[in-house]
Enzyme design. Structure first.
Site, PDB file in Angstrom:
ATOM      1  N   HIS A  41       0.634  -1.214  -0.111  1.00  0.00           N
ATOM      2  CA  HIS A  41      -0.246   0.117  -0.171  1.00  0.00           C
ATOM      3  C   HIS A  41       0.843   1.390   0.113  1.00  0.00           C
ATOM      4  CE1 HIS A  41       0.446  -0.383   4.299  1.00  0.00           C
ATOM      5  NE2 HIS A  41       0.651   1.687   4.376  1.00  0.00           N
ATOM      6  N   SER A  80       5.058   2.693   8.318  1.00  0.00           N
ATOM      7  CA  SER A  80       4.557   1.293   6.710  1.00  0.00           C
ATOM      8  C   SER A  80       5.601   1.252   5.726  1.00  0.00           C
ATOM      9  CB  SER A  80       3.403   1.247   5.779  1.00  0.00           C
ATOM     10  OG  SER A  80       1.811   1.837   6.462  1.00  0.00           O
ATOM     11  N   ASP A 117       0.335  -7.876   1.453  1.00  0.00           N
ATOM     12  CA  ASP A 117       0.711  -6.843   1.859  1.00  0.00           C
ATOM     13  C   ASP A 117       1.995  -6.395   1.311  1.00  0.00           C
ATOM     14  OD1 ASP A 117       0.428  -3.606   1.761  1.00  0.00           O
ATOM     15  OD2 ASP A 117      -0.266  -3.239   3.392  1.00  0.00           O
TER      16      ASP A 117
END
Length: 516
Positions: free
Chosen positions: A150, A253, A180
């Protein structure tokens, strides 16, 4: 309501910081022994030895429970050069967001409307470039970098900033949205500092961990905490998250979660939050999942997971009782479309108890074991069927190819129309009229659920109007009498419930209903 938030800055799946808190150590207390007049030298020596042993034991306990590092500085210095900041950009169109908010009726309302209209002629804004920030880490000296999918999703430009300040353009090698994870590659004239993966299965709840990344776009930052929980599943099929209280913020992230040996045991991905603020729960995808994905992305540019070709559900205690199983374990097969499992002889109603020589705890366990197995590999699968154990050899297919194919239920035969009240449900056989009104396939068969008594066990376990019961007691049912006969057989066998195979919109699941 709790929200699961990703931690990429500039993305709608953002997450805030997480607080960490240390615990104090265990304190020991010295014990003094007084010599009794009746004690001899041997007794005194014995007491002294016991005292010394107790002191050593308490010292070891104190060390075991209070062994906190004096500083994380050496570790941070060691790992920092391998951690990177990632900036992505993409050209987007459509109305811009984040403009001035003016109360309705304000004297400035017309002014701002005219201003926006001049900059948004034709009803749409001009294409613009949008940027987002994330983190990652280098896993090889030749420039392979791991991050979250993402973080780079839909990006047309990816720039990597290293701890030294060097900036390089990166190309996308491959992505895996299911975990992910994304793999990037940069070209460098000199070997790059990198880190290695550790074995996440060895991490224990309470172990110290360090997270590093680019929180809130502030640049390189380190936070420390402990492993709060293991084997967390959030929403994905292959989820295996490490939960931590180390601070994970927006922009973290894709960054690494390190153990105290400087090995990566997780990829920081998301936090759990009711309102975007921190409640101290962060999630990192376990390295033992990530390494398999990275190896496939590096070799093939895509994932290639094994595929068994069954629909499954967990064996609950009531299902185990209805099937006469000794324990509620394994994966219950609800449907077998065309594929490897069907070719090997697996049928609906089988309980898969072992796969490739390893016991199967539940559906999640089986799914991950199959996915980790090589495509085209023949593996032994042990099933329980009709109270007996059978071993079947299954040659696995590829899941990505299978997911592109349409899966349809098994063929069916029509039945005579009638209706009956059974187990709190109004049931009737499938007819052409019901097929049309319920949108069932032309080859559908079974008993259609009409009304369901809201006070019944059937209603409590989720059966609703329009569901189709296709099996009872692991045998097909086409007529009302078929179901009645299966209930009688279960009662005569001393069972307290009967197992029904129920389809809704083509998707099957087993439900155990009491028959007493």
């Amino acid at each position: 309501m709790l929200q699961l938030l990703a931690t990429r800055r500039g993305c709608s799946r953002h997450g805030p910081a997480v607080q960490t808190k240390r615990s104090s150590g265990v304190q020991s207390k010295a014990t003094t022994y007084s010599a009794h007049p009746g004690f001899g030298a041997r007794s005194r020596a014995t007491l002294m030895a016991l005292g010394l042993g107790l002191a050593l034991a308490l010292g070891q306990a104190q060390g075991a429970f209070a062994r906190a590092p004096d500083s994380f500085a050496d570790l941070a210095q060691q790992i920092s050069p391998s951690v990177v900041n990632i900036t992505t950009s993409a050209v987007v169109s459509g109305p811009t967001s984040g403009g001035p908010i003016v109360p309705e009726g304000s004297p400035f309302e017309d002014f701002f409307r005219d201003f926006m209209d001049r900059n948004n002629r034709g009803g749409e804004s001009a294409p613009r470039r949008s940027e987002a920030l994330g983190s990652g880490f280098v896993i090889s000296e030749d420039g392979y970098i791991v991050t979250n999918n993402h973080v780079i999703e839909n990006a047309d430009e990816i720039e990597i900033e290293f701890f030294s300040g060097t900036r390089l353009k990166a190309k996308l090698v491959g992505t895996d949205p299911k975990t992910d994870i994304a793999l990037l590659k940069v070209e460098s004239a000199t070997p790059l500092p990198y880190v290695t993966f550790g074995n996440s299965d060895l991490s224990r709840v309470g172990d110290w961990v360090v997270a590093m990344g680019n929180p809130l776009g502030q640049g390189f930052s380190v936070s420390a905490g402990i492993v709060s929980a293991r084997n967390r599943a959030l929403s994905g099929t292959y989820d295996d998250y490490i939960q931590t209280d180390a601070a994970i913020n927006r922009g973290n992230s894709g960054g690494p979660l390190f153990n105290m040996d400087g090995q990566v045991i997780g990829v920081n991905t998301a936090i759990l939050s009711p309102n975007g603020g921190s409640i101290g729960i962060g999630f990192s995808m376990a390295s033992n999942v990530v390494t398999k994905v990275v190896d496939q992305l590096k070799e093939f540019g895509e994932t290639r997971r094994g595929w068994l070709g069954v629909r499954i559900q967990d064996v609950t205690p009531d299902v185990a009782e209805a099937m006469g199983l000794s324990e509620a374990a394994g994966a219950l097969v609800t449907d077998v479309p065309d594929g490897p499992a069907k070719d090997s002889g697996i049928v609906a109603g089988d309980v898969i108890t072992q796969f490739a020589g390893q016991p199967v705890r539940d559906t999640r366990d089986l799914t991950r074991r199959v996915a980790d197995s090589p495509v085209g590999e023949a593996v032994p699968v042990i099933v329980q069927r009709d109270g007996k154990t059978e071993t079947l050899q299954v040659t696995l297919g590829r899941r990505e190819e299978a997911e592109a194919a349409e899966v349809r239920p098994a063929a069916a035969t029509p039945a005579e129309p009638q209706e009956a009240e059974i187990l709190g449900m109004t049931l009737s056989p499938v007819t052409d009229a019901l097929k049309q009104s319920l949108g069932l396939p032309a080859d559908a068969e079974g008993l259609v659920v009409g009304t369901v008594d809201p006070t019944s066990e059937a209603f409590a376990k989720g059966l609703r109007e329009g569901d189709v019961i296709t099996e009872a007691g692991q045998q097909k049912v086409v007529r009302i009498k078929d179901l009645e006969d299966r209930i009688t057989e279960a009662t005569d066998a001393g069972r307290k419930s009967i197992l029904l195979l129920v389809r809704r919109a083509g998707d099957p699941r087993f439900v155990a209903l009491g028959i007493e």
